[in-house]
Every structure is written in C-alpha cells, then in structure tokens.
Scaffold this active site. Sequence first.
Site, PDB file in Angstrom:
ATOM      1  N   ASP A 126       0.811  -1.219   0.000  1.00  0.00           N
ATOM      2  CA  ASP A 126       0.000   0.000   0.000  1.00  0.00           C
ATOM      3  C   ASP A 126       0.840   1.263   0.000  1.00  0.00           C
ATOM      4  O   ASP A 126       0.457   2.289   0.571  1.00  0.00           O
ATOM      5  CB  ASP A 126      -0.975  -0.003   1.202  1.00  0.00           C
ATOM      6  CG  ASP A 126      -1.816  -1.264   1.229  1.00  0.00           C
ATOM      7  OD1 ASP A 126      -2.230  -1.702   0.150  1.00  0.00           O
ATOM      8  OD2 ASP A 126      -2.047  -1.813   2.321  1.00  0.00           O
ATOM      9  N   HIS A 166      -4.820  -1.744  -5.601  1.00  0.00           N
ATOM     10  CA  HIS A 166      -4.067  -0.586  -6.091  1.00  0.00           C
ATOM     11  C   HIS A 166      -5.048   0.488  -6.537  1.00  0.00           C
ATOM     12  O   HIS A 166      -5.883   0.248  -7.421  1.00  0.00           O
ATOM     13  CB  HIS A 166      -3.173  -0.997  -7.264  1.00  0.00           C
ATOM     14  CG  HIS A 166      -2.141  -2.022  -6.886  1.00  0.00           C
ATOM     15  ND1 HIS A 166      -1.213  -2.511  -7.766  1.00  0.00           N
ATOM     16  CD2 HIS A 166      -1.882  -2.629  -5.708  1.00  0.00           C
ATOM     17  CE1 HIS A 166      -0.444  -3.386  -7.149  1.00  0.00           C
ATOM     18  NE2 HIS A 166      -0.824  -3.479  -5.900  1.00  0.00           N
ATOM     19  N   THR A 176      -9.624  -5.360   1.893  1.00  0.00           N
ATOM     20  CA  THR A 176     -10.355  -5.939   3.029  1.00  0.00           C
ATOM     21  C   THR A 176     -11.032  -4.887   3.909  1.00  0.00           C
ATOM     22  O   THR A 176     -11.715  -5.249   4.872  1.00  0.00           O
ATOM     23  CB  THR A 176      -9.402  -6.770   3.910  1.00  0.00           C
ATOM     24  OG1 THR A 176      -8.354  -5.904   4.352  1.00  0.00           O
ATOM     25  CG2 THR A 176      -8.815  -7.947   3.158  1.00  0.00           C
ATOM     26  N   ARG A 192      -5.347   0.156   8.477  1.00  0.00           N
ATOM     27  CA  ARG A 192      -3.928  -0.189   8.410  1.00  0.00           C
ATOM     28  C   ARG A 192      -3.223   0.303   9.668  1.00  0.00           C
ATOM     29  O   ARG A 192      -3.517   1.398  10.161  1.00  0.00           O
ATOM     30  CB  ARG A 192      -3.276   0.448   7.183  1.00  0.00           C
ATOM     31  CG  ARG A 192      -3.853  -0.061   5.873  1.00  0.00           C
ATOM     32  CD  ARG A 192      -3.304   0.725   4.682  1.00  0.00           C
ATOM     33  NE  ARG A 192      -3.902   0.284   3.431  1.00  0.00           N
ATOM     34  CZ  ARG A 192      -4.088   1.066   2.364  1.00  0.00           C
ATOM     35  NH1 ARG A 192      -3.724   2.339   2.402  1.00  0.00           N
ATOM     36  NH2 ARG A 192      -4.625   0.580   1.276  1.00  0.00           N
ATOM     37  N   LEU A 248       3.977  12.187   1.092  1.00  0.00           N
ATOM     38  CA  LEU A 248       4.721  13.116   1.951  1.00  0.00           C
ATOM     39  C   LEU A 248       3.749  14.141   2.552  1.00  0.00           C
ATOM     40  O   LEU A 248       3.925  14.601   3.683  1.00  0.00           O
ATOM     41  CB  LEU A 248       5.818  13.823   1.144  1.00  0.00           C
ATOM     42  CG  LEU A 248       6.795  14.653   1.955  1.00  0.00           C
ATOM     43  CD1 LEU A 248       7.639  13.777   2.888  1.00  0.00           C
ATOM     44  CD2 LEU A 248       7.720  15.488   1.062  1.00  0.00           C
ATOM     45  N   GLY A 293       5.316  12.054  -4.003  1.00  0.00           N
ATOM     46  CA  GLY A 293       3.861  12.166  -4.071  1.00  0.00           C
ATOM     47  C   GLY A 293       3.368  13.155  -3.038  1.00  0.00           C
ATOM     48  O   GLY A 293       3.770  13.103  -1.868  1.00  0.00           O
TER      49      GLY A 293
END
Length: 449
Positions: free
Chosen positions: A39, A67, A325, A329, A356, A437
């Site tokens: 991830d 994804h 799922t 996380r 970031l 990113g």
Amino acid sequence: MMDGVVAEVNGGGLPSPRKKFRLQNIPKVTVVLGAQWGDEGKGKVVDMLATGADIVCRCQGGNNAGHTVVVDEREYDFHLLPSGIINPECKSLIGNGVVIHLPGLFEELEKNAAKGLSRWEDRLLVSDRSHLVFDFHQQVDGLQEQEKGKQSLGTTKKGIGPTYSSKATRNGIRVADLIGDFEIFAEKLKSLVRMYQRMFPELKVDVESELVRYKKYAERIRPFVVESVSYLHTALRMGKKVLVEGANAAMLDIDFGTYPYVTSSNCSIGGVCTGLGLPPCNIGDVIGVVKAYTTRVGDGPFPTELLDANGELLQERGSEVGVTTKRKRRCGWLDLPLLRYTTLVNGYSLICVTKLDILDTLPEIKIAVAYKKKGKELNYFPSSISELASVEVEYETLPGWQKSIEDVREYDKLPLNAKRYIERIEECLGVPIKWIGVGKGRESIINVF
Ligand code: GDP
Ligand code: IMO
Ligand code: MG
C-alpha cells in the site's frame, strides 16, 4: 558487451560469424516494487509511468492486492488488473506468476468499465501458465486462518496461500488446463477438491455446479489467453516498452519478508523474472515505492508502529484503510533499517516517495535509523520474527514543516524541512529519489529531476 542494451556475444571459438549473435536494441523493462509492507502507492506510480509504456504486466500475487488510481477525481481500484490498463494505448498482461480468481477478474473489469475504463477487451492478455484460484481455495484460506486461532496471519482470505500451495504441490490448475480438454480439467478439479476435503471434511463444494460455471469462464477468458513468454519477448524485440507492476511488497515476500506473516509469492525482484519469464539482463530501472511513513495490514511484527495519537493521525490523514479488506492499516514512523534491507534485496535504481503530504501537520517527525540489541547496532535485518519484535529502535527526530505541500510541483518549492526529510532518506539509502507524491491525484507528484 556494448552500451548496456546492445550485447555482442563472444563466439568463444565457434566458427559462426560474431555478428550473427548481435542482439537488436532491446528496451529494458522498468519495474515498480513496493518497498515496505504494501500500500505504498504503487498503483499511482504505475499509472504515471504507463503513459510511456506499451505493455504493463503483473507478475505475482493475486487479488490480495489493492491498487488505487485517482484520475480526474474518479477512483479506480485494481486487484488483478495491472493499473496501466487505464492508459487506453497500453496492453495489460497478467503474467504466469499471478494467481487468478476468474469471477473476481470479471467483476473487477465490470466495475471499472462502469467507471469509464475503455476498450479493455482489445488490451487484456492473460498468461496460459497462470494458476487459477477457486472459491474453495478462498474457503480453505479462511479455514486455515480459523485453525491457526491466535497465530492467524490476518490474510485477505482471497485464497492466495492455498492456490500457491496447490501450485507447489503440483496439484494446481492453470488457465491452459481450463481452455484445453474440459474432461481433463474436470478430473483435475475433482481431485483437487477431494484433496482439500480430506484435509477439511467440513469443506462444502458443489463440484458439478462449479464445472458448469467454469465451462462458461473457459469461453469468457479464451480470447485473452496468450503464451506470454514469446508474446513479451517478441514485443521487446519490436522495441515495445514494458512496465512491471509489483503487487504486495518486499516485507511480504515469502522468502525475504517477516515470515510467516507474509504472502505466498515472491514480491521482490526475483518474482519479476519468474513471474514473467524475463531474464535479469532484460531488467532496467527498478523503482522502489516508499511511503513517507510505514503501514501494515494484518498481523506480524512492526518495530516502528505507533499505538498513540500520532499513529491515529497518520491513519486518519492518510485514509489508511485496506482497499481489499477495508481493515484499518496499522501506522508507524518511517523505518530506514527496513528500507536498507529491501534496497539490498531489490536493488532500486530510483525511488518514489509517496504521501509526503500526510506528514504536513506534524511539528516533529521521527525516522528509525538503526535497530539495536542490548545497545549494539544490528548490521543485518533480523530473519526471526521474535528477534525483530524485540529490537530496540533508534530514532532521529526531524522538524516538521507544518504547511500544506499538496500544490507544490517543483522540488525547490518544497519547505526546507520537507527537503531535509527527503534528503535524509536519500542519503541513508544511497538511491536517488526521483518522484515525491503530494496528493492522491495523478497530477499530485513532484518530478525531482
Ligand atoms: P498500492 O497497493 O501500493 O497501490 O497502494 P494503495 O492504492 O493500496 O494505497 C495507497 C493510497 O494512497 C491510495 O488511496 C492512493 O490513492 C493514495 N496515494 C498514493 N500516493 C499518494 C500521495 O502521494 N499522497 C496522498 N495523500 N495519497 C496518495
Ligand atoms: P498491495 O499490492 C498490504 C498482507 C495481508 C496479510 C498477508 C498475507 O495492495 O500493496 P494473503 O492474503 O496475501 O495471504 O495475506 O499479506 N497483504 C497485503 N498487505 N497490501 C497488499 O497488497 C497485501 N497483499 C497481502 O494483509 O497480512
Ligand atoms: Mg494496496
């Protein structure tokens, strides 16, 4: 050898003219791999790179992967399909190393087509060597987890482990079997079900209705099936650009991850070769995708895990919920010893740091810089999970930038402390950071050089 891509094989005393062995200019394959526990944002990176690619391939894993790609505020989730399928010019190949749940694949195609995915029928390719995940593999995944009780792994219950087990014990059923002689396929299926029912007498499978269902799937998948090794190598010889999308991530690799809290495939660089039939000499850039902090779904040791308000902040700001799922996380600080280890295993030539922007509000940010045991720094990454669970983590504290960076598109325009954070990672890993990113969208990326 000349110039990397133009190889001249020495005849070694053979009489044949040397030029006969000269290979054409074969483009190198670019690979995108997850550097942590998954991830990291691989889907977004692949979508970005797919603009310049002709074929995007998956090489391992199955629909345990999730994804996400965000284009014009539309969110696409991919599980089995390579994310590059969004690019209408790109072919998408599901390689031999992938395990395919056909009902899941068609459902995924329909869902994404409803969101605007176009002309996938002309662009999808499936290796005839890929193994099939059946619903009973998924049931067995659940039963095995149940049996493990407190030691359960927290799998996605997508049948990944049982299917790779069938493959390794040579009872597996491949796409080629499905589209070949259906009588032989039926026998294989019955024998596989019998084997699992001996292991789990409570397993209920209506084999006859499964066969009726799969007769239809055979016809649905047939037009997309290819012998992918010759397909891929022919494409490369024609100068086509190939991009490989790793699924899962290095720390979930069956050999190099935190075993047994891993998935059942090689999600590091080796899986690219075995999952597509590509020799190492075909591989060019290996892009490691590194989330600016660490997350993990499922169980297993996590040395930099944060069980405090900072962990909650990362989880909430980062929307850290599993795509497959929907589990929350687990979140923690960036772990450089872990990244040094996966850099060794994968040999990244470039890194993309993602998310970031999620750190924007923090006054201070910690980075794990070393693992210690009884005060002494470890010069290896522990293989045993009990050793990993008991390491003392040494942190460095860096000042935050406390400013939104989501609109920044040039490296020089990042706040100084954000640049310091990036440069600390680069310095420690010795690999250039090429992209950063700063948001979910396709456009939210800084191209550093
Ligand atoms: P993958 O499995 O590695 O492809 O990653 P996932 O798609 O499961 O999870 C990454 C999540 O972060 C997705 O929801 C992405 O849209 C999002 N994402 C990716 N890069 C960035 C980024 O730079 N900033 C933010 N805010 N979100 C990002
Ligand atoms: P992407 O490609 C995060 C984890 C599961 C579980 C373990 C074993 O989206 O990064 P499995 O179902 O594979 O047998 O589960 O591996 N896992 C992932 N975690 N991202 C993934 O994929 C994952 N694929 C598997 O949560 O802990
Ligand atoms: Mg994911």
